[in-house]
Design a protein around this motif. Structure first.
Motif, PDB file in Angstrom:
ATOM      1  N   GLY A 270       0.815  -1.203   0.000  1.00 15.37           N
ATOM      2  CA  GLY A 270       0.000   0.000   0.000  1.00 15.37           C
ATOM      3  C   GLY A 270       0.853   1.259   0.000  1.00 15.37           C
ATOM      4  O   GLY A 270       1.738   1.444  -0.831  1.00 15.37           O
ATOM      5  N   GLU A 271       0.620   2.129   0.996  1.00 18.69           N
ATOM      6  CA  GLU A 271       1.317   3.412   1.063  1.00 18.69           C
ATOM      7  C   GLU A 271       2.778   3.269   1.472  1.00 18.69           C
ATOM      8  O   GLU A 271       3.528   4.253   1.425  1.00 18.69           O
ATOM      9  CB  GLU A 271       0.591   4.337   2.035  1.00 18.69           C
ATOM     10  CG  GLU A 271      -0.812   4.734   1.573  1.00 18.69           C
ATOM     11  CD  GLU A 271      -1.503   5.653   2.556  1.00 18.69           C
ATOM     12  OE1 GLU A 271      -0.938   5.890   3.650  1.00 18.69           O
ATOM     13  OE2 GLU A 271      -2.607   6.135   2.234  1.00 18.69           O
ATOM     14  N   LEU A 272       3.199   2.080   1.879  1.00 17.41           N
ATOM     15  CA  LEU A 272       4.601   1.892   2.274  1.00 17.41           C
ATOM     16  C   LEU A 272       5.503   1.496   1.101  1.00 17.41           C
ATOM     17  O   LEU A 272       6.679   1.201   1.296  1.00 17.41           O
ATOM     18  CB  LEU A 272       4.709   0.841   3.376  1.00 17.41           C
ATOM     19  CG  LEU A 272       4.271   1.239   4.785  1.00 17.41           C
ATOM     20  CD1 LEU A 272       4.749   0.211   5.803  1.00 17.41           C
ATOM     21  CD2 LEU A 272       4.770   2.617   5.171  1.00 17.41           C
ATOM     22  N   GLN A 273       4.981   1.506  -0.121  1.00 15.31           N
ATOM     23  CA  GLN A 273       5.828   1.167  -1.268  1.00 15.31           C
ATOM     24  C   GLN A 273       7.078   2.049  -1.351  1.00 15.31           C
ATOM     25  O   GLN A 273       8.175   1.534  -1.585  1.00 15.31           O
ATOM     26  CB  GLN A 273       5.034   1.255  -2.573  1.00 15.31           C
ATOM     27  CG  GLN A 273       4.142   0.058  -2.833  1.00 15.31           C
ATOM     28  CD  GLN A 273       3.678   0.030  -4.276  1.00 15.31           C
ATOM     29  OE1 GLN A 273       4.410  -0.385  -5.170  1.00 15.31           O
ATOM     30  NE2 GLN A 273       2.460   0.483  -4.492  1.00 15.31           N
ATOM     31  N   PRO A 274       6.973   3.381  -1.167  1.00 13.39           N
ATOM     32  CA  PRO A 274       8.203   4.189  -1.212  1.00 13.39           C
ATOM     33  C   PRO A 274       9.224   3.797  -0.143  1.00 13.39           C
ATOM     34  O   PRO A 274      10.429   3.829  -0.399  1.00 13.39           O
ATOM     35  CB  PRO A 274       7.678   5.616  -0.988  1.00 13.39           C
ATOM     36  CG  PRO A 274       6.260   5.587  -1.471  1.00 13.39           C
ATOM     37  CD  PRO A 274       5.759   4.222  -1.082  1.00 13.39           C
ATOM     38  N   LEU A 275       8.753   3.403   1.053  1.00 10.93           N
ATOM     39  CA  LEU A 275       9.681   2.959   2.089  1.00 10.93           C
ATOM     40  C   LEU A 275      10.342   1.652   1.677  1.00 10.93           C
ATOM     41  O   LEU A 275      11.526   1.409   1.978  1.00 10.93           O
ATOM     42  CB  LEU A 275       8.950   2.798   3.422  1.00 10.93           C
ATOM     43  CG  LEU A 275       9.835   2.542   4.654  1.00 10.93           C
ATOM     44  CD1 LEU A 275      10.776   3.716   4.897  1.00 10.93           C
ATOM     45  CD2 LEU A 275       8.980   2.273   5.885  1.00 10.93           C
ATOM     46  N   ALA A 276       9.612   0.796   0.976  1.00  9.80           N
ATOM     47  CA  ALA A 276      10.191  -0.451   0.472  1.00  9.80           C
ATOM     48  C   ALA A 276      11.283  -0.169  -0.546  1.00  9.80           C
ATOM     49  O   ALA A 276      12.308  -0.861  -0.589  1.00  9.80           O
ATOM     50  CB  ALA A 276       9.103  -1.328  -0.140  1.00  9.80           C
ATOM     51  N   VAL A 277      11.084   0.845  -1.384  1.00 10.79           N
ATOM     52  CA  VAL A 277      12.128   1.244  -2.331  1.00 10.79           C
ATOM     53  C   VAL A 277      13.388   1.647  -1.578  1.00 10.79           C
ATOM     54  O   VAL A 277      14.503   1.230  -1.909  1.00 10.79           O
ATOM     55  CB  VAL A 277      11.631   2.394  -3.227  1.00 10.79           C
ATOM     56  CG1 VAL A 277      12.782   2.949  -4.072  1.00 10.79           C
ATOM     57  CG2 VAL A 277      10.499   1.921  -4.131  1.00 10.79           C
ATOM     58  N   LYS A 278      13.210   2.422  -0.524  1.00  4.01           N
ATOM     59  CA  LYS A 278      14.358   2.873   0.270  1.00  4.01           C
ATOM     60  C   LYS A 278      15.036   1.716   0.986  1.00  4.01           C
ATOM     61  O   LYS A 278      16.221   1.796   1.338  1.00  4.01           O
ATOM     62  CB  LYS A 278      13.905   3.934   1.278  1.00  4.01           C
ATOM     63  CG  LYS A 278      15.063   4.677   1.923  1.00  4.01           C
ATOM     64  CD  LYS A 278      14.575   5.815   2.803  1.00  4.01           C
ATOM     65  CE  LYS A 278      15.760   6.572   3.392  1.00  4.01           C
ATOM     66  NZ  LYS A 278      15.314   7.689   4.266  1.00  4.01           N
ATOM     67  N   ALA A 279      14.314   0.631   1.203  1.00  7.13           N
ATOM     68  CA  ALA A 279      14.887  -0.530   1.886  1.00  7.13           C
ATOM     69  C   ALA A 279      15.912  -1.273   1.038  1.00  7.13           C
ATOM     70  O   ALA A 279      16.440  -2.294   1.483  1.00  7.13           O
ATOM     71  CB  ALA A 279      13.776  -1.484   2.316  1.00  7.13           C
ATOM     72  N   GLY A 280      16.178  -0.774  -0.171  1.00  8.62           N
ATOM     73  CA  GLY A 280      17.282  -1.347  -0.930  1.00  8.62           C
ATOM     74  C   GLY A 280      16.991  -1.754  -2.352  1.00  8.62           C
ATOM     75  O   GLY A 280      17.792  -2.444  -2.977  1.00  8.62           O
ATOM     76  N   LEU A 281      15.864  -1.310  -2.911  1.00 11.86           N
ATOM     77  CA  LEU A 281      15.491  -1.772  -4.244  1.00 11.86           C
ATOM     78  C   LEU A 281      16.243  -1.021  -5.343  1.00 11.86           C
ATOM     79  O   LEU A 281      16.474   0.179  -5.248  1.00 11.86           O
ATOM     80  CB  LEU A 281      13.990  -1.597  -4.471  1.00 11.86           C
ATOM     81  CG  LEU A 281      13.055  -2.386  -3.560  1.00 11.86           C
ATOM     82  CD1 LEU A 281      11.612  -2.104  -3.921  1.00 11.86           C
ATOM     83  CD2 LEU A 281      13.341  -3.888  -3.640  1.00 11.86           C
ATOM     84  N   ASN A 282      16.606  -1.750  -6.402  1.00 14.15           N
ATOM     85  CA  ASN A 282      17.123  -1.144  -7.625  1.00 14.15           C
ATOM     86  C   ASN A 282      15.997  -0.813  -8.591  1.00 14.15           C
ATOM     87  O   ASN A 282      16.123   0.075  -9.424  1.00 14.15           O
ATOM     88  CB  ASN A 282      18.098  -2.085  -8.340  1.00 14.15           C
ATOM     89  CG  ASN A 282      19.318  -2.391  -7.506  1.00 14.15           C
ATOM     90  OD1 ASN A 282      19.314  -3.325  -6.709  1.00 14.15           O
ATOM     91  ND2 ASN A 282      20.366  -1.598  -7.674  1.00 14.15           N
TER      92      ASN A 282
END
Length: 388
Positions: A270-282
């Motif tokens: 949901g709204e935490l997708q941007p935080l997931a990106v910051k968690a290390g995604l390329n």
């Protein structure tokens, strides 16, 4: 590049639940990601080139003949159709494009369609090319390379100790053999799995370290989007903070891998997708997924750009800041692609759309699962006060 944390440290991190502690872990994972990759991104898009009627029993998949879910069907695409979807993916800002088919092996005719489609994508776009076509021999992997495929995707799905709960007709050892055949052919490997299949936290750590031993170029992380009528159809979505935490842990265990978030990210995060990106995604899988809908291209690009990451398409899509360079085994010049043309919404280009391009066929009969497990359907919640 070795893991940045030990097995024991990963187990301990898997136990944290405080949101502030998870945010601190995310900061640590983001530092590791930037240290290795700078501001570069690696955005993907796919096409479900052949769907439905799979003979395997993977417990998460509605395409399985053992699932009671309606089968999402799509006949094998022609090479020109594959190219059409690739061009749409490039217009959306994707850097690479994956051709995906159901099952654990293709007929000679269908495999030839993938080869011909890959050649067209290589000749007419600047996209890096990937394929996900089930088990294969080294000979078939070399044929993919000769056609311009640069990376082959083949997931292990889960930890080896939990694998028999996920599939019994596709052996874990067979998946490893395919990964080895791909590497022997000189291709990059893309190997990941699915979280929230009922595995324990220890088994998530086990899977991450098993992936580290395989050392794939790319690691796609999926979050279960329960499909009614499959073995795992009754599971609850993953808590979004729990999902973010595990993305960060995987990044610290696999610091050199290209991480991307794929299926289930919208439903679980949901709204935490941007935080997931910051968690290390390329990167993420842009557009839609195999059988479910995704996000709009402008929203996916914005998640990375807001962190100061570069989603820009390069003239040859292989120059800096891309983490890997365009392969050199194809003859001819790199196609001239306008780098200033980007669509913001999927309806601006003919991207893969399971809502319109799949047809759902009701099964006349469903054989029992080989492991004896029932298919599951979400529980119906009865609300009092309506018509009582």
């Amino acid at each position: 590049m070795p893991p940045l944390i030990t097995y024991e440290e990963a187990i301990a991190l898997g136990e944290i639940e405080d949101h502030a502690e998870i945010e601190a872990l995310v900061e640590r994972a983001f530092e590791a990601r930037v240290e290795r990759f700078g501001d570069s991104t690696d955005l993907c898009s796919l096409v479900n080139a052949k769907s439905g009627g799979c003979a395997e029993d993977c417990g998460f998949c509605a395409q399985s003949r053992f699932a009671e879910a309606d089968t999402p069907m799509h006949a094998m695409m022609t090479p020109d159709q594959i190219l059409e979807h690739a061009r749409a993916a490039e217009d959306a800002g994707a850097h690479r494009f994956c051709m995906v088919t159901q099952g654990q092996g293709l007929s000679k005719r269908d495999f030839q369609n993938v080869l011909d489609g890959a050649r067209l994508v290589a000749e007419h776009t600047n996209l890096k090319r990937c394929a996900s076509v089930g088990h294969m021999s080294t000979e078939r992997a070399r044929a993919l390379k000769d056609a311009g495929i640069q990376r082959v995707h083949h997931n292990v799905e889960t930890a080896e100790s939990y694998y028999d709960e996920v599939s019994t007709t596709v052996r874990y050892e067979g998946r490893i053999r395919t990964i080895e055949a791909v590497r022997e052919a000189g291709l990059e490997t893309c190997v990941g799995g699915i979280l929230n299949l009922g595995e324990s936290r220890e088994q998530r750590v086990e899977m991450a370290f098993q992936l580290a031993a395989l050392d794939p170029t790319s690691v796609p992380i999926n979050l279960l989007n329960p499909r009614p009528g499959t073995k795992f159809g009754g599971r609850e979505p993953m808590d979004p903070w729990e999902a973010v935490k595990w993305i960060a842990i995987f990044r610290l265990i696999l610091p050199a891998a290209l991480f991307r978030l794929c299926g289930g990210r919208i439903e679980n995060l949901g709204e935490l997708q941007p935080l997931a990106v910051k968690a290390g995604l390329n990167g993420v899988m842009m557009g839609n997924f195999l059988t479910t809908l995704g996000s709009e291209p402008e929203d996916d690009r914005a998640m990375f750009e807001e962190l100061g990451l570069n989603t820009a398409r390069q003239p040859d899509n292989g120059a800096n800041p891309r983490p890997d360079n365009r392969a050199g085994w194809l003859d001819g010049d790199t196609p001239a692609t306008p780098v200033d043309r980007l669509i913001d919404r999927q309806d601006e280009a003919p991207m893969w759309d399971p809502a319109t391009q799949l047809r759902h066929r009701r099964k006349a009969s469903v054989p029992p699962r080989p492991d004896g497990s029932p298919n599951a359907f979400p529980e119906v919640v009865h609300v009092s006060g309506w018509g009582d």
